[in-house]
Every structure is written in C-alpha cells, then in structure tokens.
Design a protein around this motif. Structure first.
Motif, PDB file in Angstrom:
ATOM      1  N   ASN A   1      54.798  55.187-117.521  1.00  0.00           N
ATOM      2  CA  ASN A   1      53.594  56.003-117.691  1.00  0.00           C
ATOM      3  C   ASN A   1      52.840  56.130-116.374  1.00  0.00           C
ATOM      4  OD1 ASN A   1      53.998  56.483-120.412  1.00  0.00           O
ATOM      5  ND2 ASN A   1      52.818  54.710-121.073  1.00  0.00           N
ATOM      6  N   TYR A   2      52.696  55.020-115.665  1.00  0.00           N
ATOM      7  CA  TYR A   2      52.002  55.051-114.374  1.00  0.00           C
ATOM      8  C   TYR A   2      52.783  55.894-113.363  1.00  0.00           C
ATOM      9  CZ  TYR A   2      48.406  51.648-115.520  1.00  0.00           C
ATOM     10  OH  TYR A   2      47.317  51.026-116.061  1.00  0.00           O
ATOM     11  N   GLN A   3      54.086  55.794-113.410  1.00  0.00           N
ATOM     12  CA  GLN A   3      54.903  56.587-112.493  1.00  0.00           C
ATOM     13  C   GLN A   3      54.668  58.079-112.733  1.00  0.00           C
ATOM     14  OE1 GLN A   3      59.201  56.493-113.064  1.00  0.00           O
ATOM     15  NE2 GLN A   3      59.504  56.436-110.841  1.00  0.00           N
ATOM     16  N   ASN A   4      54.589  58.468-113.996  1.00  0.00           N
ATOM     17  CA  ASN A   4      54.336  59.876-114.324  1.00  0.00           C
ATOM     18  C   ASN A   4      52.950  60.315-113.864  1.00  0.00           C
ATOM     19  OD1 ASN A   4      56.856  60.163-115.517  1.00  0.00           O
ATOM     20  ND2 ASN A   4      56.117  59.583-117.543  1.00  0.00           N
ATOM     21  N   LEU A   5      51.957  59.426-114.026  1.00  0.00           N
ATOM     22  CA  LEU A   5      50.596  59.761-113.622  1.00  0.00           C
ATOM     23  C   LEU A   5      50.471  59.908-112.112  1.00  0.00           C
ATOM     24  CD1 LEU A   5      48.473  57.435-115.955  1.00  0.00           C
ATOM     25  CD2 LEU A   5      48.616  59.918-116.069  1.00  0.00           C
ATOM     26  N   LEU A   6      51.210  59.080-111.378  1.00  0.00           N
ATOM     27  CA  LEU A   6      51.099  59.084-109.922  1.00  0.00           C
ATOM     28  C   LEU A   6      52.092  60.027-109.247  1.00  0.00           C
ATOM     29  CD1 LEU A   6      50.628  55.239-109.485  1.00  0.00           C
ATOM     30  CD2 LEU A   6      48.981  56.970-108.769  1.00  0.00           C
ATOM     31  N   ALA A   7      52.986  60.611-110.038  1.00  0.00           N
ATOM     32  CA  ALA A   7      54.022  61.480-109.473  1.00  0.00           C
ATOM     33  C   ALA A   7      53.471  62.621-108.621  1.00  0.00           C
ATOM     34  CB  ALA A   7      54.902  62.030-110.590  1.00  0.00           C
ATOM     35  N   PRO A   8      52.388  63.313-109.057  1.00  0.00           N
ATOM     36  CA  PRO A   8      51.878  64.429-108.235  1.00  0.00           C
ATOM     37  C   PRO A   8      51.447  64.005-106.828  1.00  0.00           C
ATOM     38  CG  PRO A   8      51.007  64.553-110.456  1.00  0.00           C
ATOM     39  CD  PRO A   8      51.674  63.218-110.333  1.00  0.00           C
ATOM     40  N   SER A   9      50.960  62.776-106.696  1.00  0.00           N
ATOM     41  CA  SER A   9      50.487  62.307-105.395  1.00  0.00           C
ATOM     42  C   SER A   9      51.635  61.775-104.525  1.00  0.00           C
ATOM     43  CB  SER A   9      49.453  61.192-105.574  1.00  0.00           C
ATOM     44  OG  SER A   9      50.044  60.038-106.151  1.00  0.00           O
ATOM     45  N   LYS A  10      52.798  61.573-105.148  1.00  0.00           N
ATOM     46  CA  LYS A  10      53.981  61.046-104.460  1.00  0.00           C
ATOM     47  C   LYS A  10      53.719  59.682-103.817  1.00  0.00           C
ATOM     48  CE  LYS A  10      56.033  65.577-103.530  1.00  0.00           C
ATOM     49  NZ  LYS A  10      56.589  66.507-102.511  1.00  0.00           N
ATOM     50  N   LYS A  11      52.805  58.925-104.412  1.00  0.00           N
ATOM     51  CA  LYS A  11      52.486  57.594-103.899  1.00  0.00           C
ATOM     52  C   LYS A  11      53.321  56.533-104.617  1.00  0.00           C
ATOM     53  CE  LYS A  11      48.222  56.510-102.851  1.00  0.00           C
ATOM     54  NZ  LYS A  11      48.216  56.552-101.385  1.00  0.00           N
ATOM     55  N   TYR A  12      53.642  55.489-103.886  1.00  0.00           N
ATOM     56  CA  TYR A  12      54.296  54.297-104.418  1.00  0.00           C
ATOM     57  C   TYR A  12      55.709  54.559-104.956  1.00  0.00           C
ATOM     58  CZ  TYR A  12      49.358  53.075-104.253  1.00  0.00           C
ATOM     59  OH  TYR A  12      48.049  52.894-103.855  1.00  0.00           O
ATOM     60  N   GLN A  13      56.396  55.563-104.414  1.00  0.00           N
ATOM     61  CA  GLN A  13      57.754  55.841-104.882  1.00  0.00           C
ATOM     62  C   GLN A  13      58.692  54.669-104.589  1.00  0.00           C
ATOM     63  OE1 GLN A  13      59.248  59.946-104.199  1.00  0.00           O
ATOM     64  NE2 GLN A  13      57.267  60.351-103.270  1.00  0.00           N
ATOM     65  N   LEU A  14      58.554  54.080-103.396  1.00  0.00           N
ATOM     66  CA  LEU A  14      59.384  52.926-103.040  1.00  0.00           C
ATOM     67  C   LEU A  14      59.098  51.757-103.967  1.00  0.00           C
ATOM     68  CD1 LEU A  14      61.291  51.338-101.179  1.00  0.00           C
ATOM     69  CD2 LEU A  14      59.325  50.890 -99.692  1.00  0.00           C
ATOM     70  N   GLU A  15      57.805  51.515-104.230  1.00  0.00           N
ATOM     71  CA  GLU A  15      57.421  50.403-105.085  1.00  0.00           C
ATOM     72  C   GLU A  15      57.994  50.552-106.494  1.00  0.00           C
ATOM     73  OE1 GLU A  15      55.552  51.898-102.930  1.00  0.00           O
ATOM     74  OE2 GLU A  15      54.261  50.471-101.850  1.00  0.00           O
ATOM     75  N   PHE A  16      57.931  51.772-107.027  1.00  0.00           N
ATOM     76  CA  PHE A  16      58.472  51.993-108.367  1.00  0.00           C
ATOM     77  C   PHE A  16      59.984  51.763-108.392  1.00  0.00           C
ATOM     78  CE2 PHE A  16      54.541  54.470-109.365  1.00  0.00           C
ATOM     79  CZ  PHE A  16      54.214  53.806-110.549  1.00  0.00           C
ATOM     80  N   THR A  17      60.680  52.214-107.365  1.00  0.00           N
ATOM     81  CA  THR A  17      62.125  52.006-107.295  1.00  0.00           C
ATOM     82  C   THR A  17      62.460  50.521-107.330  1.00  0.00           C
ATOM     83  OG1 THR A  17      62.465  54.042-106.017  1.00  0.00           O
ATOM     84  CG2 THR A  17      64.198  52.373-105.893  1.00  0.00           C
ATOM     85  N   LEU A  18      61.714  49.727-106.563  1.00  0.00           N
ATOM     86  CA  LEU A  18      61.954  48.282-106.522  1.00  0.00           C
ATOM     87  C   LEU A  18      61.578  47.614-107.835  1.00  0.00           C
ATOM     88  CD1 LEU A  18      60.571  47.594-102.930  1.00  0.00           C
ATOM     89  CD2 LEU A  18      62.963  47.471-103.644  1.00  0.00           C
ATOM     90  N   MET A  19      60.452  48.013-108.405  1.00  0.00           N
ATOM     91  CA  MET A  19      60.004  47.391-109.662  1.00  0.00           C
ATOM     92  C   MET A  19      61.009  47.598-110.779  1.00  0.00           C
ATOM     93  SD  MET A  19      55.856  47.869-109.936  1.00  0.00           S
ATOM     94  CE  MET A  19      55.812  49.613-109.497  1.00  0.00           C
ATOM     95  N   PHE A  20      61.486  48.827-110.936  1.00  0.00           N
ATOM     96  CA  PHE A  20      62.445  49.096-112.004  1.00  0.00           C
ATOM     97  C   PHE A  20      63.763  48.371-111.767  1.00  0.00           C
ATOM     98  CE2 PHE A  20      59.878  53.118-112.669  1.00  0.00           C
ATOM     99  CZ  PHE A  20      59.365  52.713-113.904  1.00  0.00           C
ATOM    100  N   ALA A  21      64.188  48.289-110.516  1.00  0.00           N
ATOM    101  CA  ALA A  21      65.430  47.581-110.192  1.00  0.00           C
ATOM    102  C   ALA A  21      65.300  46.100-110.526  1.00  0.00           C
ATOM    103  CB  ALA A  21      65.778  47.770-108.721  1.00  0.00           C
ATOM    104  N   ILE A  22      64.149  45.511-110.209  1.00  0.00           N
ATOM    105  CA  ILE A  22      63.929  44.085-110.475  1.00  0.00           C
ATOM    106  C   ILE A  22      63.884  43.812-111.967  1.00  0.00           C
ATOM    107  CG2 ILE A  22      62.249  42.202-110.272  1.00  0.00           C
ATOM    108  CD1 ILE A  22      61.487  43.437-107.513  1.00  0.00           C
ATOM    109  N   LEU A  23      63.100  44.594-112.700  1.00  0.00           N
ATOM    110  CA  LEU A  23      62.926  44.347-114.134  1.00  0.00           C
ATOM    111  C   LEU A  23      64.193  44.653-114.933  1.00  0.00           C
ATOM    112  CD1 LEU A  23      59.294  45.661-114.756  1.00  0.00           C
ATOM    113  CD2 LEU A  23      60.068  43.323-114.375  1.00  0.00           C
TER     114      LEU A  23
END
Length: 255
Positions: free
Chosen positions: A87-109
């Motif tokens: 949900n947060y990824q979808n909300l922040l998608a327009p700003s293109k912020k934290y793309q690297l962080e999301f990639t790492l978080m999903f990989a870890i979890l």
C-alpha cells in the motif's frame, strides 16, 4: 483538495481496509467510489468517519507528508506486514521515492535476497552504507544492509552500533529498529557459524531485557542464543510462541 486521495492516504496509514475504515457510516461500495473520485461524500459523513478513527479535521486537511509515509513504511517492515508495504509503495509511486528500499524490503521479507541483481546490491552498498549519527533513517538502513553487505564490513558496522547506541536516550521506535537490525545480524552470524561475533548482539539484548515493549525482540534474541547453544528443547518452546506472530526465521534455521 482531492478528498478521495486524502481519505485513501489516511486509511492506508491506519492500516485499515475500506470496509473497516468506512465503519458502517457509509456503505463500503459507496466509500470505494469516493476514494476513486466517482462519488462525493457529505461533510457530515466525512466528519463521522474521521471522528470514529480519532483523526482531527486539521490533520486530515493538512495532509500526510512523505516523511510520515516513510515512517509508516519502516514500521510496516519491522512488523513484517507485506500487504501494508505494498500500500505504501503504491502511495509513494508517483514521487518515485524509496524504490531501492522497497526492492530490498520485499526481498528480505520474502526470503529472496539471494535473487537480488548485483546492480541492486551494489546500489544498496553505495547509497545506504554510511556510518554516522544513529538517526531512525540510519538504523532502518542497517536493517536493509545486513543481508547484503559482506560479513567483514558488517562486523565493523555492528561494532559501531553497539558501542555508540545510548539506550537511555533513544525513543522506542529507534530501539525497535536497532533491535531488528541486530536480530538480522544474529541470523548472518549463525549462517557464518561465527558465535564470537554473535556475542556482540546477544550482549546488547542482555542489557534491554527489562524493557516490556521489546518483549518480542528479546524473545527472538533468546531464540538465537539457544540456536547457538543447540538447546533444541528451549528453542522449540520459543518457536511455538513466535509462530503466532508470524516469525519463522528461527524455525527455518533450526532445520
């Protein structure tokens, strides 16, 4: 102001479904149309929904800034709430912020760190590996780096963390971030079969055992202690408690 979008942002921050957020004040189907700007909600219904969830009208109209979303994103990660992270990824998608962080978080979890492209790993090391003031952002970055940084560099980083952290002056959220970073380090130490380095983290947890809000984190640390000790009876007892919270790392490592 885009009322529908703001309602969606508020709902996601609270971690609620459309059904729970509408709270029977309006129908779920009508509320869904409001979020998608296909229907208009009355001020009376809007106030009732906000009051029901203890959201002030001022905070609602001021809006949710990116920093608030970032903190919510961090909390969702340490809570292992993958759905909320999406949900947060979808909300922040327009700003293109934290793309690297999301990639790492999903990989870890999702236990897919080994499948990360080399380009992503190198980007993480160059952008996130910075030792300095132990801010919430820095502590969060540690959580993302532990699974991808080489073990020697990780030893230096963790040594700095445990020697620099001033527990008495840290807020609870910062402590949670630090604890989860150290728990990830304990996992790496077990995988590397390095009991000596694990003691750095285990000694830290020994100093915070009396903080009730960190019960789960301390329980996990005890689990790693028994994992190193090969005390399967006590480890099994801890695993049973952790299963109800969705933690399976110890269970997988034991096998």
């Amino acid at each position: 102001m885009d009322i529908g979008n703001q309602l969606k942002n508020t709902r996601v921050l609270l971690g609620l479904t459309q059904e729970k957020f509408s709270a029977g004040i309006v129908t779920e189907s009508f509320y869904s149309r409001v979020e998608n700007n296909k229907s208009r909600i009355s001020m009376d219904a809007l106030l009732k929904i906000l009051n029901y969830h203890h959201v002030s009208l001022y905070n609602f109209f001021v809006g949710v800034d990116t920093q608030q979303m970032y903190k919510g994103m961090m909390q969702a990660f340490i809570d292992r709430n993958i759905a909320k992270l999406h949900n947060y990824q979808n909300l922040l998608a327009p700003s293109k912020k934290y793309q690297l962080e999301f990639t790492l978080m999903f990989a870890i979890l999702n236990n897919e760190v080994a499948s990360l492209p080399d380009k992503v790993v190198q980007q993480a090391r160059s952008q996130l590996l910075q030792i300095g003031k132990l801010s919430e952002e820095a502590l969060f970055n540690v959580n993302l780096l532990v699974p991808v940084v080489d073990f020697k560099s990780l030893q230096v980083l963790v040594g700095y963390l445990v020697s620099t952290a001033e527990i008495d002056y840290m807020n609870l959220f910062s402590l949670q971030l630090l604890c989860h970073g150290l728990l990830a380090y304990l996992k790496r130490c077990y995988q590397e079969k390095n009991r000596q380095q694990a003691e750095k983290a285990l000694n830290f947890f020994a100093g915070i055992q009396n903080i009730p809000s960190l019960f789960l984190e301390n329980l996990l640390a005890n689990g790693y202690h028994y994992l190193f000790e090969k005390d399967r009876k006590k480890l099994s007892e801890i695993i049973k408690v952790l299963q109800s919270s969705g933690y399976t790392d110890l269970e997988r490592l034991e096998k």
